[in-house]
Enzyme design. Structure first.
Site, PDB file in Angstrom:
ATOM      1  N   TYR A 139       0.799  -1.323   0.056  1.00 43.06           N
ATOM      2  CA  TYR A 139       0.157   0.351   0.224  1.00 43.06           C
ATOM      3  C   TYR A 139       0.975   1.501   0.109  1.00 43.06           C
ATOM      4  O   TYR A 139       1.059   1.816   1.158  1.00 43.06           O
ATOM      5  CB  TYR A 139      -0.684  -0.141   1.012  1.00 43.06           C
ATOM      6  CG  TYR A 139      -1.967   1.020   0.731  1.00 43.06           C
ATOM      7  CD1 TYR A 139      -2.056   1.438  -0.055  1.00 43.06           C
ATOM      8  CD2 TYR A 139      -2.531   1.012   2.453  1.00 43.06           C
ATOM      9  CE1 TYR A 139      -4.051   2.789   0.597  1.00 43.06           C
ATOM     10  CE2 TYR A 139      -3.868   2.311   2.661  1.00 43.06           C
ATOM     11  CZ  TYR A 139      -4.318   3.117   1.090  1.00 43.06           C
ATOM     12  OH  TYR A 139      -5.183   3.695   1.225  1.00 43.06           O
ATOM     13  N   CYS A 356      -5.621  12.389  -4.821  1.00 41.59           N
ATOM     14  CA  CYS A 356      -3.738  12.061  -4.460  1.00 41.59           C
ATOM     15  C   CYS A 356      -3.286  12.073  -6.174  1.00 41.59           C
ATOM     16  O   CYS A 356      -2.171  12.617  -6.194  1.00 41.59           O
ATOM     17  CB  CYS A 356      -3.525  10.773  -3.635  1.00 41.59           C
ATOM     18  SG  CYS A 356      -4.456  11.263  -1.687  1.00 41.59           S
TER      19      CYS A 356
END
Length: 386
Positions: A139, A356
């Site tokens: 991640y 993001c």
């Protein structure tokens, strides 16, 4: 004193002024309201612009979550707003653009509050992350230099870290913020190390232990400040964003204490272009509570006198591609997840990933890998692989 009709007229005039101001910011970014292009905003609620103007980043994100507006290309919308603000707008309009669209994580995290981000983000459910991530369960930003798929990019990132750390069989490795064990598993399997990983997430620890149960790996549910012992190599991937500026010194001192004299440490972190004490309200409330992005200056100041900086590598644009790949997986698997998460969560998560991605494309935020050694203990030159 204004009568009711005058008050209504004044309110309408004020609302139009606010709407016109926001429209001007959008126009500078070549974003249209109810336009036909993928990055244009489609407004569904008459109070959308006023809500954004009043609540800034929080209003922008929450109004999207509530279905007040849509955009087919949220990452492109974000990219255009940030790019226009940075390159073409004057100071006042740039300030407004940043208020409209927060783009980084800035808030402190004490020992008492360290588990909040685990409880509200990483413990959402392993099913969500298993569907969104690739089989490595990494991640953090993939390394796309020679990769075509998300899985290839994540394996390339893991291997790049192992090579930068110069791992050899029998070495001991500490992974601070080990997540679901992607690096622990890869380093033990491909480089023959004995590894310890620490995380404050119960769900991450459970899955990491399962993934590494046949390897010389131990996963501890523990804050990094409570770790003891010494290791040949220390690594932290995607965890420093949760440390907080008031704890940067503690993190560096702890890492130095845990690293053997001739060892190497690698720090993989998202970073901000500027040192700041602010935080984004929407990100802080919904995605990463108590998160904070460091600047190069902030990291270097706390590394000074404690470490030698052997290498600094920026591949921030790779994160935009990684985030888009995660979003594609999330959308593709949504029918399987919809029984556990509602539509508002779907919109929130889609917004987060694309927000993001746009910020990384605009180069507002970066992805750095730092390699550190202890002063006076490595005489030979360090050659960082790429």
């Amino acid at each position: 004193m204004l009568d009711s009709r005058s008050q209504d007229d004044a309110h309408r005039t004020g609302s139009r002024a606010i709407d016109d101001l926001i429209a001007t910011v959008l126009a500078n970014a070549d974003v249209q309201i109810n336009g036909r292009r993928p990055w244009d905003l489609q407004i569904h609620h008459p109070d959308t612009l006023s809500r954004i103007a009043a609540q800034r980043s929080l209003g922008l994100g929450e109004s999207y979550m509530d279905g007040w507006w849509d955009c087919d290309a949220l990452d492109e919308f974000t990219f255009r707003i940030l790019r226009a603000g940075g390159d073409h707008l004057g100071k006042n309009k740039w300030t407004l653009a940043l208020q409209l669209l927060g783009h980084s994580l800035r808030n402190r995290q004490s020992l008492r509050r360290a588990r909040q981000v685990a409880e509200r983000h990483y413990d959402l459910g392993n099913d969500l992350f298993e569907k969104m991530l690739d089989p490595t369960m990494a991640y953090s930003c993939g390394y796309w230099k020679d990769a075509e798929t998300l899985h290839e990019a994540q394996e390339a990132k893991l291997d790049l870290i192992c090579r930068k750390l110069e791992l050899e069989p029998g070495m001991t490795l500490l992974d601070i913020g080990c997540g679901w064990g992607s690096l622990l598993e890869y380093a033990a399997r491909h480089y023959g190390v004995r590894a310890h990983g620490v995380t404050v997430s119960t769900e991450q620890a459970r899955l990491a232990r399962e993934r590494c149960k046949h390897l010389p790996v131990e996963v501890l549910l523990k804050d990094y400040r409570a770790v003891t012992g010494q290791y040949d190599r220390v690594v932290s991937v995607g965890m420093f964003e949760h440390v907080g500026r008031r704890n940067y010194r503690t993190f560096m001192e702890t890492s130095r204490r845990l690293l053997k004299d001739r060892g190497l440490m690698l720090l993989h972190t998202i970073g901000n272009n500027e040192s700041t004490h602010c935080h984004d309200a929407w990100i802080n409330k919904y995605i990463f509570p108590n998160g904070e992005l460091p600047s190069i200056k902030q990291i270097a100041q706390q590394a000074e006198h404690r470490f030698v900086v052997e290498d600094l590598h920026n591949f921030g644009p790779d994160y935009a591609r990684t985030l888009k790949a995660w979003d594609a997986n999330f959308q593709a698997h949504w029918p399987e997840l919809s029984g556990q998460y509602d539509e508002r969560f779907q919109r929130m998560w889609h917004y987060y990933l694309n927000l993001c991605a746009g910020a990384f494309r605009a180069r507002t935020i970066q992805l750095w890998q730092w390699v550190f050694s202890k002063p006076g203990h490595r005489v030979q030159a360090y050659r960082a692989p790429r």
